[in-house]
Write a protein that holds these residues in place. Structure first.
Motif, mmCIF file in Angstrom:
data_model
loop_
_atom_site.group_PDB
_atom_site.id
_atom_site.type_symbol
_atom_site.label_atom_id
_atom_site.label_comp_id
_atom_site.label_asym_id
_atom_site.label_seq_id
_atom_site.Cartn_x
_atom_site.Cartn_y
_atom_site.Cartn_z
ATOM 1 N N LEU A 1 0.829 -1.206 0.000
ATOM 2 C CA LEU A 1 0.000 0.000 0.000
ATOM 3 C C LEU A 1 0.864 1.258 0.000
ATOM 4 N N SER B 1 2.379 1.678 -3.523
ATOM 5 C CA SER B 1 1.322 2.045 -4.461
ATOM 6 C C SER B 1 0.863 3.482 -4.258
ATOM 7 N N ASN B 2 0.558 3.834 -3.021
ATOM 8 C CA ASN B 2 0.010 5.162 -2.753
ATOM 9 C C ASN B 2 1.029 6.270 -2.954
ATOM 10 N N TRP C 1 -6.470 1.768 -2.382
ATOM 11 C CA TRP C 1 -6.491 2.706 -1.270
ATOM 12 C C TRP C 1 -7.903 3.218 -0.974
ATOM 13 N N PHE D 1 -9.462 1.312 1.950
ATOM 14 C CA PHE D 1 -9.001 1.820 3.251
ATOM 15 C C PHE D 1 -9.654 3.164 3.557
ATOM 16 N N LEU E 1 -4.607 10.808 -0.219
ATOM 17 C CA LEU E 1 -3.706 9.653 -0.261
ATOM 18 C C LEU E 1 -2.672 9.590 0.865
ATOM 19 N N ILE F 1 -4.462 8.673 4.252
ATOM 20 C CA ILE F 1 -5.004 7.320 4.355
ATOM 21 C C ILE F 1 -3.876 6.300 4.410
ATOM 22 N N THR F 2 -2.764 6.579 3.725
ATOM 23 C CA THR F 2 -1.612 5.675 3.766
ATOM 24 C C THR F 2 -1.026 5.625 5.171
ATOM 25 N N ASN G 1 -1.522 -0.962 -8.576
ATOM 26 C CA ASN G 1 -2.884 -1.038 -8.055
ATOM 27 C C ASN G 1 -3.593 -2.298 -8.533
#
Length: 429
Positions: A113, A116-117, A220, A223, A312, A315-316, A373
């Protein structure tokens, strides 16, 4: 970690015996619930999304409009499940993964994650730079200012304030609808293409289709949807209201993607103009339909990128801290949550710095983020469907057969399409 099937007692236990009776929805509570689903869904229409949808329209005209309602349904399934898990358990997705599958699996999920984020956040700053460039503002000016604004907003200390500002920013997406109307498309043909699938033997058609899935249902977002519900302190009795929010957000986000494909399909496809990035779609509209459409498209690009860039990093960081039991939250100070705020700061700073490096391949980074993703999504969906279907965790709010079937269909479809995408890329198609 507790053994699977023996999860700690959550709100689900109370939900089994105190499940709220059906009653009329309170309009005030409907309005109060709006926000998490809308922000989560709209944040997916970011710079990478604009680039992907624009490419679909430019390359195949209205040929992929039929995918929009299909993607909308799958997005609703993913978002509703995430919101329901948050309401019933009062916990975020990362916390549930750790409890049900252990620290090792949780670590792998969080590492994926983070990678990716971070790449997606980088693409958002690329979108901000490209959008402002249409108005003559260079990246070395727009990106640092945007980075400071994004950092200040995420550090503001109030989730509700952040949510209201993000919802206000999301109004920029209306520009895509306006641009779509301005180009004067063939509405009858567009409706026909939306209801009746159109396929192509071009291998690129398949690659773009895979990219559409990856950008519509980003990992994401799961989440984010669940975390937002938990942040708002929503409970099981709030589920009907959160479902309205989830469905509304998914429908609005899908409508935006539909208009992006419509706009570029009506203008760029007949002219034979290829799109190598979101900024190309915006600049290409100017000589064909006038400067106003270009300005509208550019404004939408900036708004979309700014919204996702605000979401982003937070949330990460929240997911990582939740997975390992560290303090987190926009209302926590540096002293209370140094790791949470440190990760956010690092992601924003790193992304902004890379974007202003001369000759960096921003479009390549955006595509790489979509590939990551696509690989990560099925794994997280498996975690989600197993947790959401576990009655020890979800009680009477566990997934039913239809919802489980739709989720597994999404998982299998994404896996097959991702494999095909890699095969096509390996063959040089």
């Amino acid at each position: 970690m507790e053994p699977r099937g023996q999860a700690p007692k959550t709100q689900a236990a109370a939900a089994d015996t105190q499940k709220p009776e059906r009653r009329h929805l309170d309009p005030k509570r409907v309005l109060a619930a709006m926000g998490p689903g809308m922000v989560a869904a709209l944040a997916g229409a970011d710079a990478g999304g604009v680039a992907t949808y624009s490419s679909a329209g430019a390359l195949f005209g209205y040929g992929q409009l039929w995918t929009v309602p299909v993607m909308c349904l799958l997005l609703i399934v993913a978002q509703e499940t995430a919101a329901r898990m948050g309401c019933v358990t009062g916990k975020g997705f990362a916390s549930l993964i750790r409890e049900q599958f252990g620290v090792r699996m949780s670590t792998l999920a969080m590492l994926a994650l983070l990678i990716s984020n971070t790449t997606v956040t980088l693409s958002e700053f690329a979108g901000i730079a490209s959008g402002f460039a249409l108005f003559g503002i260079p990246a070395y000016v727009s990106v640092p200012i945007a980075a400071v604004a994004i950092w200040a907003l995420t550090m503001s200390g109030s989730y509700h304030r952040i949510e209201k500002i993000l919802l206000l920013i999301s109004c920029a997406f209306v520009t895509y609808v306006v641009a779509g109307v301005m180009v004067g498309p063939d509405w009858g043909d567009a409706l026909n293409a939306t209801l009746i699938p159109r396929f192509s033997t071009d291998p690129q058609y398949f690659s773009v289709l895979v990219a559409n899935i990856g950008t519509t249902i980003a990992p994401w977002m799961i989440f984010l949807a669940q975390s937002n519900v938990v942040e708002k302190n929503a409970h099981a009795e709030d589920l009907p209201y959160q479902r309205i929010d989830t469905v509304t957000g998914s429908v609005v986000a899908s409508a935006i993607s539909w208009f992006i494909i419509l706009t570029t399909g009506a203008v760029l496809f007949p002219a034979g103009i290829a799109v190598n990035g979101a900024e190309d779609a915006a600049s290409a509209l100017a000589p064909l339909v006038g400067p106003y459409a270009e300005a509208l498209f550019g404004a939408g690009l900036v708004g979309a990128s700014f919204l996702a860039a605000c979401v982003l990093p937070g949330i990460t960081s929240s997911a990582i801290c939740e997975a390992f039991g560290w303090e987190r939250g926009a209302d926590r100070s540096w002293q209370e949550a140094p790791v949470y705020r440190g990760i956010i700061t690092a992601i924003i700073f790193l992304s902004a710095v890379i974007v202003i490096v001369p000759n960096v391949n921003l479009f390549g980074i955006m595509m790489l983020a979509q590939v990551i993703n696509g690989v990560l999504l099925p794994v997280l969906l498996v975690f989600m469907v197993l947790i959401a279907g576990d009655r020890h965790v979800m009680g009477s709010f566990a997934n039913g057969r239809i919802w489980n079937g739709l989720t597994w269909f999404t998982i299998i479809a994404v896996v097959i399409l991702t494999i095909v995408m890699f095969v096509l890329q390996a063959m040089g198609m």
